[in-house]
Design a protein around this motif. Structure first.
Motif, PDB file in Angstrom:
ATOM      1  N   VAL A   1       1.577   2.092  18.137  1.00 32.96           N
ATOM      2  CA  VAL A   1       2.735   3.108  17.169  1.00 32.96           C
ATOM      3  C   VAL A   1       2.180   4.283  17.285  1.00 32.96           C
ATOM      4  N   GLY A   2       0.204   5.059  18.126  1.00 35.16           N
ATOM      5  CA  GLY A   2      -0.033   6.372  17.608  1.00 35.16           C
ATOM      6  C   GLY A   2      -0.832   7.191  16.701  1.00 35.16           C
ATOM      7  N   TRP A   3      -1.268   5.415  15.647  1.00 36.64           N
ATOM      8  CA  TRP A   3      -2.088   6.184  14.597  1.00 36.64           C
ATOM      9  C   TRP A   3      -2.862   5.603  14.658  1.00 36.64           C
ATOM     10  N   ARG A   4      -3.812   6.299  13.274  1.00 40.35           N
ATOM     11  CA  ARG A   4      -4.896   5.517  12.956  1.00 40.35           C
ATOM     12  C   ARG A   4      -4.506   5.784  10.624  1.00 40.35           C
ATOM     13  N   GLY A   5      -5.203   4.600  10.234  1.00 37.28           N
ATOM     14  CA  GLY A   5      -5.165   4.433   9.423  1.00 37.28           C
ATOM     15  C   GLY A   5      -6.703   4.660   8.390  1.00 37.28           C
ATOM     16  N   LEU A   6      -6.927   5.506   7.823  1.00 30.07           N
ATOM     17  CA  LEU A   6      -7.608   5.059   6.701  1.00 30.07           C
ATOM     18  C   LEU A   6      -7.460   5.018   5.159  1.00 30.07           C
ATOM     19  N   PHE A   7      -8.214   3.319   4.892  1.00 29.91           N
ATOM     20  CA  PHE A   7      -7.798   2.500   4.214  1.00 29.91           C
ATOM     21  C   PHE A   7      -8.843   2.760   2.733  1.00 29.91           C
ATOM     22  N   THR A   8      -9.079   2.808   1.591  1.00 27.09           N
ATOM     23  CA  THR A   8      -9.466   3.331   0.484  1.00 27.09           C
ATOM     24  C   THR A   8      -8.620   2.601  -0.766  1.00 27.09           C
ATOM     25  N   ARG A   9      -9.039   2.528  -2.375  1.00 28.23           N
ATOM     26  CA  ARG A   9      -8.782   2.133  -2.490  1.00 28.23           C
ATOM     27  C   ARG A   9      -8.546   2.972  -3.826  1.00 28.23           C
ATOM     28  N   ASP A  10      -7.368   2.953  -5.146  1.00 26.06           N
ATOM     29  CA  ASP A  10      -7.334   3.762  -6.458  1.00 26.06           C
ATOM     30  C   ASP A  10      -7.706   3.022  -7.169  1.00 26.06           C
ATOM     31  N   PRO A  11      -8.133   4.226  -8.593  1.00 23.76           N
ATOM     32  CA  PRO A  11      -8.500   2.965  -9.823  1.00 23.76           C
ATOM     33  C   PRO A  11      -7.484   1.485 -10.472  1.00 23.76           C
ATOM     34  N   ASP A  12      -7.060   1.130 -10.005  1.00 19.76           N
ATOM     35  CA  ASP A  12      -5.782  -0.258  -9.937  1.00 19.76           C
ATOM     36  C   ASP A  12      -6.206  -0.880  -9.317  1.00 19.76           C
ATOM     37  N   GLY A  13      -6.566  -0.922  -7.970  1.00 19.66           N
ATOM     38  CA  GLY A  13      -6.709  -1.476  -7.088  1.00 19.66           C
ATOM     39  C   GLY A  13      -6.323  -2.172  -5.566  1.00 19.66           C
ATOM     40  N   ASN A  14      -4.600  -0.446  -5.809  1.00 19.21           N
ATOM     41  CA  ASN A  14      -3.784   0.106  -4.323  1.00 19.21           C
ATOM     42  C   ASN A  14      -4.264   0.293  -3.829  1.00 19.21           C
ATOM     43  N   THR A  15      -4.329  -0.096  -2.956  1.00 17.43           N
ATOM     44  CA  THR A  15      -4.622  -0.109  -1.032  1.00 17.43           C
ATOM     45  C   THR A  15      -4.047   1.122  -1.491  1.00 17.43           C
ATOM     46  N   VAL A  16      -4.553   2.720  -0.431  1.00 13.47           N
ATOM     47  CA  VAL A  16      -4.034   4.024  -0.502  1.00 13.47           C
ATOM     48  C   VAL A  16      -4.619   4.286   1.279  1.00 13.47           C
ATOM     49  N   GLU A  17      -3.480   4.294   1.711  1.00 15.20           N
ATOM     50  CA  GLU A  17      -3.546   5.020   3.371  1.00 15.20           C
ATOM     51  C   GLU A  17      -3.783   6.245   3.850  1.00 15.20           C
ATOM     52  N   LEU A  18      -4.531   6.697   4.378  1.00 11.59           N
ATOM     53  CA  LEU A  18      -4.001   8.479   5.075  1.00 11.59           C
ATOM     54  C   LEU A  18      -4.312   8.267   6.724  1.00 11.59           C
ATOM     55  N   VAL A  19      -2.997   8.419   6.847  1.00  9.98           N
ATOM     56  CA  VAL A  19      -2.224   8.171   8.346  1.00  9.98           C
ATOM     57  C   VAL A  19      -2.144   9.144   8.986  1.00  9.98           C
ATOM     58  N   SER A  20      -2.876   9.418   9.859  1.00 10.61           N
ATOM     59  CA  SER A  20      -2.489  10.302  10.816  1.00 10.61           C
ATOM     60  C   SER A  20      -1.784   9.946  12.427  1.00 10.61           C
ATOM     61  N   ALA A  21      -1.354  10.361  13.492  1.00 11.71           N
ATOM     62  CA  ALA A  21      -0.626  10.578  14.071  1.00 11.71           C
ATOM     63  C   ALA A  21      -2.139  11.299  15.193  1.00 11.71           C
TER      64      ALA A  21
ATOM     65  N   HIS B   1       1.016  -0.814  -0.012  1.00 10.92           N
ATOM     66  CA  HIS B   1       0.039  -0.298   0.040  1.00 10.92           C
ATOM     67  C   HIS B   1       0.937   1.130  -0.123  1.00 10.92           C
ATOM     68  N   ILE B   2       0.500   2.393  -0.771  1.00 11.06           N
ATOM     69  CA  ILE B   2       0.369   3.520  -0.257  1.00 11.06           C
ATOM     70  C   ILE B   2      -0.268   4.050   0.642  1.00 11.06           C
ATOM     71  N   ALA B   3       1.319   5.313   1.752  1.00  9.67           N
ATOM     72  CA  ALA B   3       0.770   5.652   2.955  1.00  9.67           C
ATOM     73  C   ALA B   3       0.537   7.244   2.231  1.00  9.67           C
ATOM     74  N   LEU B   4      -0.076   8.424   2.457  1.00 10.30           N
ATOM     75  CA  LEU B   4       0.041   9.754   2.678  1.00 10.30           C
ATOM     76  C   LEU B   4      -0.455  10.364   4.227  1.00 10.30           C
ATOM     77  N   SER B   5       0.288  11.027   4.656  1.00 13.98           N
ATOM     78  CA  SER B   5       0.085  11.681   6.416  1.00 13.98           C
ATOM     79  C   SER B   5      -1.156  13.087   6.002  1.00 13.98           C
ATOM     80  N   LEU B   6      -1.297  12.665   6.475  1.00 13.95           N
ATOM     81  CA  LEU B   6      -2.535  14.133   7.121  1.00 13.95           C
ATOM     82  C   LEU B   6      -2.807  14.871   8.342  1.00 13.95           C
ATOM     83  N   PRO B   7      -3.625  15.874   8.731  1.00 17.77           N
ATOM     84  CA  PRO B   7      -3.739  16.460  10.137  1.00 17.77           C
ATOM     85  C   PRO B   7      -4.783  15.100  10.465  1.00 17.77           C
ATOM     86  N   TRP B   8      -4.876  15.051  11.871  1.00 22.17           N
ATOM     87  CA  TRP B   8      -5.406  13.840  12.576  1.00 22.17           C
ATOM     88  C   TRP B   8      -6.886  15.373  12.946  1.00 22.17           C
TER      89      TRP B   8
END
Length: 143
Positions: free
Chosen positions: A116-136, A84-91
């Motif tokens: 680790v003190g994180w929460r991930g928000l998971f979705t999928r892109d059009p090619d089926g790859n898992t995308v995580e939007l992660v925040s502390a 998966h790919i994980a991109l950071s964003l504010p809580w």
């Protein structure tokens, strides 16, 4: 002999895309990533788009690169080695991100990583790859 180096940050993530146009639209329009100035190449042999992910280390810009897959037998999505790919964003933006993804007709689920003190928000892109939007998680490490 010692190794003599230590990787310090993400420099680039590159994804081969089965549906290049849909992938560019997802990362640009749905997730709101900015295309680097002069960050689109029209090929041949393939089209490529580079998105800005922020500063990396030592002046290097971290990027997400999308490559049009010109291989007649592509290996992408669930059958590829990318987990998966994980991109950071504010809580404070995670709930809005979940709502936005759902209004776009995309799956969106939270997963907590208490160790680790994180929460991930998971979705999928059009090619089926898992995308995580992660925040502390605020104050998660304070115990």
């Amino acid at each position: 002999m010692t190794r003599g180096f230590t990787p310090r940050a993400l420099g680039e993530i590159a994804i081969r895309c089965r549906d290049y146009e849909a992938m560019v639209a997802f990362y640009e329009t749905v997730l709101g990533l900015e295309v680097l100035p002069d960050g689109q190449r029209a090929g041949p042999p393939q089209r490529i788009t580079f998105f800005h992910l922020g500063e990396s280390y030592g002046g290097h810009t971290a990027v997400l690169a999308l490559f049009e897959d010109t291989d007649p037998s592509p290996v992408v999505g669930d059958t590829f080695a990318l987990h998966h790919i994980a991109l950071s964003l504010p809580w404070a933006e995670q709930d809005a991100a979940k709502l936005w993804l759902e209004t776009q007709g995309l799956p969106a689920r939270f997963q907590d990583f208490d160790w680790v003190g994180w929460r991930g928000l998971f979705t999928r892109d059009p090619d089926g790859n898992t995308v995580e939007l992660v925040s502390a998680v605020p104050d998660a490490r304070d115990g």
